[in-house]
Scaffold this motif. Structure first.
Motif, PDB file in Angstrom:
ATOM      1  N   HIS A  22      -1.235  -4.359 -11.621  1.00  0.00           N
ATOM      2  CA  HIS A  22      -1.092  -5.146 -10.410  1.00  0.00           C
ATOM      3  C   HIS A  22      -2.443  -5.641  -9.905  1.00  0.00           C
ATOM      4  O   HIS A  22      -2.617  -5.871  -8.726  1.00  0.00           O
ATOM      5  CB  HIS A  22      -0.401  -4.299  -9.332  1.00  0.00           C
ATOM      6  CG  HIS A  22       0.885  -3.703  -9.817  1.00  0.00           C
ATOM      7  ND1 HIS A  22       2.069  -4.391  -9.821  1.00  0.00           N
ATOM      8  CD2 HIS A  22       1.149  -2.481 -10.335  1.00  0.00           C
ATOM      9  CE1 HIS A  22       3.028  -3.634 -10.311  1.00  0.00           C
ATOM     10  NE2 HIS A  22       2.504  -2.460 -10.627  1.00  0.00           N
ATOM     11  N   GLY A  32      -4.537   0.362  -2.670  1.00  0.00           N
ATOM     12  CA  GLY A  32      -3.080   0.332  -2.848  1.00  0.00           C
ATOM     13  C   GLY A  32      -2.689  -0.195  -4.215  1.00  0.00           C
ATOM     14  O   GLY A  32      -1.786   0.342  -4.866  1.00  0.00           O
ATOM     15  N   ALA A  33      -3.387  -1.255  -4.679  1.00  0.00           N
ATOM     16  CA  ALA A  33      -3.097  -1.804  -6.006  1.00  0.00           C
ATOM     17  C   ALA A  33      -3.477  -0.814  -7.097  1.00  0.00           C
ATOM     18  O   ALA A  33      -2.781  -0.687  -8.106  1.00  0.00           O
ATOM     19  CB  ALA A  33      -3.848  -3.124  -6.195  1.00  0.00           C
ATOM     20  N   GLU A  36      -0.793   1.866  -7.188  1.00  0.00           N
ATOM     21  CA  GLU A  36       0.463   1.336  -7.727  1.00  0.00           C
ATOM     22  C   GLU A  36       0.430   1.269  -9.248  1.00  0.00           C
ATOM     23  O   GLU A  36       1.386   1.648  -9.922  1.00  0.00           O
ATOM     24  CB  GLU A  36       0.737  -0.041  -7.136  1.00  0.00           C
ATOM     25  CG  GLU A  36       2.106  -0.591  -7.528  1.00  0.00           C
ATOM     26  CD  GLU A  36       2.409  -1.922  -6.847  1.00  0.00           C
ATOM     27  OE1 GLU A  36       3.456  -2.512  -7.129  1.00  0.00           O
ATOM     28  OE2 GLU A  36       1.556  -2.372  -6.034  1.00  0.00           O
ATOM     29  N   THR A  37      -0.692   0.804  -9.816  1.00  0.00           N
ATOM     30  CA  THR A  37      -0.736   0.681 -11.279  1.00  0.00           C
ATOM     31  C   THR A  37      -0.930   2.037 -11.953  1.00  0.00           C
ATOM     32  O   THR A  37      -0.387   2.281 -13.025  1.00  0.00           O
ATOM     33  CB  THR A  37      -1.844  -0.308 -11.702  1.00  0.00           C
ATOM     34  OG1 THR A  37      -1.648  -0.667 -13.076  1.00  0.00           O
ATOM     35  CG2 THR A  37      -3.223   0.291 -11.528  1.00  0.00           C
ATOM     36  N   ARG A  39       0.327   4.809 -10.950  1.00  0.00           N
ATOM     37  CA  ARG A  39       1.599   5.546 -10.886  1.00  0.00           C
ATOM     38  C   ARG A  39       2.527   5.222 -12.054  1.00  0.00           C
ATOM     39  O   ARG A  39       3.493   5.940 -12.294  1.00  0.00           O
ATOM     40  CB  ARG A  39       2.313   5.243  -9.564  1.00  0.00           C
ATOM     41  CG  ARG A  39       1.768   6.064  -8.412  1.00  0.00           C
ATOM     42  CD  ARG A  39       2.592   5.884  -7.160  1.00  0.00           C
ATOM     43  NE  ARG A  39       2.035   6.695  -6.078  1.00  0.00           N
ATOM     44  CZ  ARG A  39       2.036   6.333  -4.807  1.00  0.00           C
ATOM     45  NH1 ARG A  39       2.570   5.184  -4.450  1.00  0.00           N
ATOM     46  NH2 ARG A  39       1.525   7.120  -3.879  1.00  0.00           N
ATOM     47  N   GLU A  40       2.241   4.133 -12.780  1.00  0.00           N
ATOM     48  CA  GLU A  40       3.040   3.841 -13.958  1.00  0.00           C
ATOM     49  C   GLU A  40       2.902   4.959 -14.989  1.00  0.00           C
ATOM     50  O   GLU A  40       3.823   5.219 -15.755  1.00  0.00           O
ATOM     51  CB  GLU A  40       2.604   2.505 -14.557  1.00  0.00           C
ATOM     52  CG  GLU A  40       2.869   1.310 -13.642  1.00  0.00           C
ATOM     53  CD  GLU A  40       2.255   0.028 -14.170  1.00  0.00           C
ATOM     54  OE1 GLU A  40       1.646   0.064 -15.257  1.00  0.00           O
ATOM     55  OE2 GLU A  40       2.381  -1.014 -13.503  1.00  0.00           O
ATOM     56  N   THR A  46      -1.767   9.537  -5.441  1.00  0.00           N
ATOM     57  CA  THR A  46      -1.725   8.935  -4.110  1.00  0.00           C
ATOM     58  C   THR A  46      -3.090   8.350  -3.782  1.00  0.00           C
ATOM     59  O   THR A  46      -4.061   8.535  -4.523  1.00  0.00           O
ATOM     60  CB  THR A  46      -1.369   9.983  -3.039  1.00  0.00           C
ATOM     61  OG1 THR A  46      -2.444  10.948  -2.970  1.00  0.00           O
ATOM     62  CG2 THR A  46      -0.059  10.692  -3.369  1.00  0.00           C
ATOM     63  N   SER A 225       7.797   4.667  -0.653  1.00  0.00           N
ATOM     64  CA  SER A 225       6.431   4.234  -0.352  1.00  0.00           C
ATOM     65  C   SER A 225       6.049   4.602   1.072  1.00  0.00           C
ATOM     66  O   SER A 225       4.902   4.981   1.342  1.00  0.00           O
ATOM     67  CB  SER A 225       6.285   2.717  -0.571  1.00  0.00           C
ATOM     68  OG  SER A 225       7.144   2.004   0.295  1.00  0.00           O
ATOM     69  N   ASP A 229       2.966   6.995   2.177  1.00  0.00           N
ATOM     70  CA  ASP A 229       1.959   6.571   3.155  1.00  0.00           C
ATOM     71  C   ASP A 229       1.824   7.598   4.280  1.00  0.00           C
ATOM     72  O   ASP A 229       0.707   7.927   4.703  1.00  0.00           O
ATOM     73  CB  ASP A 229       2.332   5.210   3.737  1.00  0.00           C
ATOM     74  CG  ASP A 229       2.157   4.081   2.736  1.00  0.00           C
ATOM     75  OD1 ASP A 229       1.448   4.302   1.735  1.00  0.00           O
ATOM     76  OD2 ASP A 229       2.733   2.994   2.954  1.00  0.00           O
TER      77      ASP A 229
END
Length: 251
Positions: A22, A32-33, A36-37, A39-40, A46, A225, A229
């Motif tokens: 991302h 955040g990006a 997110e990536t 977590r794949e 976190t 999400s 957070d």
């Protein structure tokens, strides 16, 4: 020479199997990006995980004019760190030594061996990444005795699954309990901390419960999400409370 980004958004210099996920077009990632990536491959990562590794000097992002701080190289480096923790159970000190001998993104240059396995682990590498550990594996990985693990479980700090195995969260808890034990903290001292975390988790779940029950599917997807957070903010608040205590090292 500037990097070329072909159609689809994956840079040509991306390592095989290392999708930029991302990442933004300008090459600068927000935290955040990054989360997110990552977590794949690492579902339990976190923002607090990334901030902790940054505080430990394992990644050194630099804020850009657009507000992003992380580069694609930083994300690759974080993947290496998390893999060494997961697959080899290496402590941060050993990972840091490995990275010092590696390239900018943490990839070992030619002639540099992979991370050294801890002496208490089997000589042969496991056939697959260690996602869950048996009791003996956990004890060897964290350097603890059976009596210590039994005490941790007695005080409710962690517990095995029905099949007797321990997952990533329990492994992380065990490592931290061992580290705290070196400073004189015992399981009985940590029981209140665990109870407070349980109460906070229950509070977060109550707050997101209405979102989980919302009729709109897209809204329901926000529940996880939002919970992450809130958990991250709670962890940061706890750190602030500790730092605000009289006579702390943060002053």
């Amino acid at each position: 020479m500037p990097h070329h980004t072909p159609p689809g958004g994956v840079r040509e210099d991306t390592a095989p199997g290392e999708s930029t996920g991302h990442g933004p077009a300008d090459g600068q990632w927000s935290i955040g990006a990054v989360v997110e990536t990552l977590r794949e491959e690492f579902p339990e990562v976190t923002a607090s995980t990334v901030r902790f590794l940054e505080a430990e000097g394992l990644v050194e992002p630099v804020r850009s004019a657009t507000g992003g701080r992380f580069r694609a190289e930083d994300v690759t480096r974080l993947r290496h760190v998390l893999r060494m923790q997961r697959d080899h159970c290496l402590p941060l000190a050993a990972i840091r030594r490995h990275l010092e001998a590696a390239g900018e993104d943490g990839t070992p240059p030619a002639g540099v061996p992979g991370p050294v396995r801890r002496t208490e682990e089997p000589e042969a590498p496991p056939p697959a990444p260690v996602v869950r550990m048996g009791r003996g594996q956990l004890l060897r990985a964290v350097g603890a005795q059976e009596s210590e693990l039994a005490e941790w479980e007695e005080y409710g700090l962690l517990g095995a699954a029905e099949d007797g195995s321990y997952g990533p969260t329990e492994i992380t808890v065990a490592r931290l309990v061992v580290e705290l034990g070196r400073h004189g903290l015992e399981a009985r001292h940590l029981r209140a901390l665990k109870a407070g975390a349980d109460r906070q988790r229950d509070l977060v779940e109550r707050l997101v419960a209405p979102v989980r029950q919302h009729p709109d599917a897209r809204t329901r997807e926000l529940a996880d999400s939002t919970a992450r957070d809130l958990a991250d903010l709670s962890a940061r608040l706890y750190q602030a409370f500790v730092g605000a205590s009289p006579g702390t090292l943060g002053d």
